[in-house]
Design a protein around this motif. Structure first.
Motif, PDB file in Angstrom:
ATOM      1  N   PRO A  59       0.441  10.404  -9.593  1.00 16.17           N
ATOM      2  CA  PRO A  59       1.405   9.600 -10.360  1.00 16.17           C
ATOM      3  C   PRO A  59       0.896   9.238 -11.759  1.00 16.17           C
ATOM      4  N   TYR A  60       1.778   9.295 -12.727  1.00 20.60           N
ATOM      5  CA  TYR A  60       1.445   8.948 -14.108  1.00 20.60           C
ATOM      6  C   TYR A  60       0.847   7.548 -14.180  1.00 20.60           C
ATOM      7  N   ALA A  61       1.374   6.627 -13.405  1.00 18.60           N
ATOM      8  CA  ALA A  61       0.922   5.232 -13.433  1.00 18.60           C
ATOM      9  C   ALA A  61      -0.542   5.077 -13.018  1.00 18.60           C
ATOM     10  N   PHE A  62      -1.120   6.081 -12.381  1.00 16.34           N
ATOM     11  CA  PHE A  62      -2.510   5.990 -11.937  1.00 16.34           C
ATOM     12  C   PHE A  62      -3.507   6.196 -13.072  1.00 16.34           C
ATOM     13  N   GLY A  63      -3.054   6.705 -14.207  1.00 11.28           N
ATOM     14  CA  GLY A  63      -3.946   6.887 -15.351  1.00 11.28           C
ATOM     15  C   GLY A  63      -4.692   8.201 -15.368  1.00 11.28           C
ATOM     16  N   SER A  64      -4.970   8.781 -14.215  1.00  8.49           N
ATOM     17  CA  SER A  64      -5.683  10.056 -14.157  1.00  8.49           C
ATOM     18  C   SER A  64      -4.728  11.194 -13.822  1.00  8.49           C
ATOM     19  N   SER A  65      -3.466  11.009 -14.138  1.00  5.97           N
ATOM     20  CA  SER A  65      -2.429  11.967 -13.789  1.00  5.97           C
ATOM     21  C   SER A  65      -2.453  13.204 -14.671  1.00  5.97           C
ATOM     22  N   ASP A  66      -2.043  14.299 -14.096  1.00  9.17           N
ATOM     23  CA  ASP A  66      -1.821  15.532 -14.840  1.00  9.17           C
ATOM     24  C   ASP A  66      -0.424  15.557 -15.463  1.00  9.17           C
ATOM     25  N   GLY A  67       0.365  14.523 -15.223  1.00  8.21           N
ATOM     26  CA  GLY A  67       1.755  14.489 -15.668  1.00  8.21           C
ATOM     27  C   GLY A  67       1.959  14.607 -17.163  1.00  8.21           C
ATOM     28  N   LEU A  68       1.172  13.911 -17.955  1.00 11.75           N
ATOM     29  CA  LEU A  68       1.352  13.949 -19.412  1.00 11.75           C
ATOM     30  C   LEU A  68       1.082  15.355 -19.941  1.00 11.75           C
ATOM     31  N   PHE A  69       0.026  15.984 -19.463  1.00  9.61           N
ATOM     32  CA  PHE A  69      -0.294  17.355 -19.864  1.00  9.61           C
ATOM     33  C   PHE A  69       0.810  18.317 -19.437  1.00  9.61           C
ATOM     34  N   ASN A  70       1.296  18.153 -18.197  1.00 13.04           N
ATOM     35  CA  ASN A  70       2.345  19.046 -17.698  1.00 13.04           C
ATOM     36  C   ASN A  70       3.642  18.871 -18.475  1.00 13.04           C
ATOM     37  N   LEU A  71       3.986  17.639 -18.825  1.00 12.73           N
ATOM     38  CA  LEU A  71       5.186  17.395 -19.616  1.00 12.73           C
ATOM     39  C   LEU A  71       5.068  18.060 -20.986  1.00 12.73           C
ATOM     40  N   GLY A  72       3.928  17.894 -21.644  1.00 12.93           N
ATOM     41  CA  GLY A  72       3.718  18.533 -22.946  1.00 12.93           C
ATOM     42  C   GLY A  72       3.817  20.044 -22.855  1.00 12.93           C
ATOM     43  N   SER A  73       3.229  20.609 -21.811  1.00  6.48           N
ATOM     44  CA  SER A  73       3.304  22.063 -21.618  1.00  6.48           C
ATOM     45  C   SER A  73       4.751  22.503 -21.411  1.00  6.48           C
ATOM     46  N   GLY A 100       0.803  -1.217   0.000  1.00  7.61           N
ATOM     47  CA  GLY A 100       0.000   0.000   0.000  1.00  7.61           C
ATOM     48  C   GLY A 100       0.835   1.266   0.000  1.00  7.61           C
ATOM     49  N   THR A 101       2.074   1.165  -0.471  1.00  9.24           N
ATOM     50  CA  THR A 101       2.969   2.320  -0.481  1.00  9.24           C
ATOM     51  C   THR A 101       3.339   2.711  -1.905  1.00  9.24           C
ATOM     52  N   LEU A 102       3.815   3.934  -2.025  1.00  9.45           N
ATOM     53  CA  LEU A 102       4.333   4.421  -3.296  1.00  9.45           C
ATOM     54  C   LEU A 102       5.841   4.250  -3.307  1.00  9.45           C
ATOM     55  N   HIS A 103       6.390   3.905  -4.463  1.00  7.31           N
ATOM     56  CA  HIS A 103       7.835   3.711  -4.596  1.00  7.31           C
ATOM     57  C   HIS A 103       8.252   4.041  -6.020  1.00  7.31           C
ATOM     58  N   PHE A 104       9.558   4.009  -6.266  1.00  6.06           N
ATOM     59  CA  PHE A 104      10.097   4.258  -7.596  1.00  6.06           C
ATOM     60  C   PHE A 104      10.598   2.971  -8.215  1.00  6.06           C
ATOM     61  N   ASP A 105      10.330   2.817  -9.479  1.00  2.00           N
ATOM     62  CA  ASP A 105      10.849   1.686 -10.242  1.00  2.00           C
ATOM     63  C   ASP A 105      11.716   2.255 -11.360  1.00  2.00           C
ATOM     64  N   ALA A 106      11.103   2.678 -12.446  1.00  2.00           N
ATOM     65  CA  ALA A 106      11.817   3.290 -13.565  1.00  2.00           C
ATOM     66  C   ALA A 106      11.003   4.495 -14.034  1.00  2.00           C
ATOM     67  N   THR A 107      11.645   5.407 -14.709  1.00  2.76           N
ATOM     68  CA  THR A 107      10.931   6.592 -15.192  1.00  2.76           C
ATOM     69  C   THR A 107       9.926   6.226 -16.286  1.00  2.76           C
ATOM     70  N   HIS A 108       8.851   6.979 -16.311  1.00  2.00           N
ATOM     71  CA  HIS A 108       7.813   6.808 -17.319  1.00  2.00           C
ATOM     72  C   HIS A 108       8.042   7.715 -18.530  1.00  2.00           C
ATOM     73  N   LEU A 109       9.093   8.518 -18.512  1.00  2.00           N
ATOM     74  CA  LEU A 109       9.299   9.525 -19.552  1.00  2.00           C
ATOM     75  C   LEU A 109       9.313   8.968 -20.975  1.00  2.00           C
ATOM     76  N   PRO A 110      10.069   7.907 -21.269  1.00  2.00           N
ATOM     77  CA  PRO A 110      10.032   7.410 -22.648  1.00  2.00           C
ATOM     78  C   PRO A 110       8.620   7.032 -23.111  1.00  2.00           C
ATOM     79  N   GLU A 111       7.851   6.389 -22.250  1.00  2.00           N
ATOM     80  CA  GLU A 111       6.477   6.032 -22.594  1.00  2.00           C
ATOM     81  C   GLU A 111       5.616   7.282 -22.781  1.00  2.00           C
ATOM     82  N   MET A 112       5.803   8.270 -21.919  1.00  4.65           N
ATOM     83  CA  MET A 112       5.026   9.496 -22.017  1.00  4.65           C
ATOM     84  C   MET A 112       5.318  10.237 -23.313  1.00  4.65           C
ATOM     85  N   LEU A 113       6.585  10.303 -23.687  1.00  7.53           N
ATOM     86  CA  LEU A 113       6.955  10.961 -24.943  1.00  7.53           C
ATOM     87  C   LEU A 113       6.352  10.221 -26.134  1.00  7.53           C
ATOM     88  N   ARG A 114       6.360   8.908 -26.058  1.00  5.47           N
ATOM     89  CA  ARG A 114       5.774   8.084 -27.123  1.00  5.47           C
ATOM     90  C   ARG A 114       4.257   8.286 -27.191  1.00  5.47           C
TER      91      ARG A 114
END
Length: 169
Positions: free
Chosen positions: A109-123, A21-35
């Motif tokens: 988090p981007y992995a949650f699917g409802s993240s603002d991360g993709l929009f923020n990265l594009g901006s 039930g915790t949040l942790h880091f694995d690998a960056t999502h950036l390549p997937e987000m850019l794609r």
């Protein structure tokens, strides 16, 4: 024109561990987000660290400054946790006046699917190509200068610290 992206961690790249039930880091999502965002600009991604920004120390900020100084690109995007993003932006502004640096992150988090991360990265990628040299924070379609921004923890957004009618492009 090439843009360098430095990854530092933050909510942007957190994963949820269903067993603990915790949040942790694995690998960056950036390549997937850019794609997924169908990014058509030349982007180089480097992972500097994968930490929560509340754990960021002076040595981590120095590492970010040094990476930006060493980058051959004059346009840099940094993914960063939102809790201390302003602190890092101000350190960078004092050290790197001749580059355009945009910090961005996510509240979910981007992995949650409802993240603002993709929009923020594009901006952030758009702002870094159009703004003059300086250090900025890009969140929710707006940009802010490093010396005129704060995170409003009550509503979960970034705001200007001095009243201004200037909005994002």
């Amino acid at each position: 024109m090439s843009v360098r992206v430095f990854v530092t961690g933050g909510t942007f790249d957190k994963e949820y561990d269903e067993l603990t039930g915790t949040l942790h880091f694995d690998a960056t999502h950036l390549p997937e987000m850019l794609r997924r965002g169908r990014c058509m600009i030349d982007v180089s991604v480097d992972v500097l660290m994968m930490i929560d920004s509340l754990e960021m120390k002076e040595a981590h900020r120095l590492q970010i400054v040094q990476a930006c100084q060493a980058a051959t690109e004059s346009q840099i995007v940094i993914t960063h946790g939102t809790d201390t993003m302003v602190d890092t932006a101000r350190v960078l502004a004092a050290e790197l006046p001749d580059k355009t640096i945009v910090l961005t992150g996510a509240m979910v988090p981007y992995a949650f699917g409802s993240s603002d991360g993709l929009f923020n990265l594009g901006s952030a990628l758009s702002f870094v190509q159009t703004l003059p040299p300086g250090v900025y924070i890009a969140m929710n379609g707006r940009y802010f200068t490093a010396d005129n921004v704060a995170k409003n923890r009550n509503v979960g957004v970034f705001e200007e610290t001095v009243d201004s009618s200037r909005d994002a492009l």
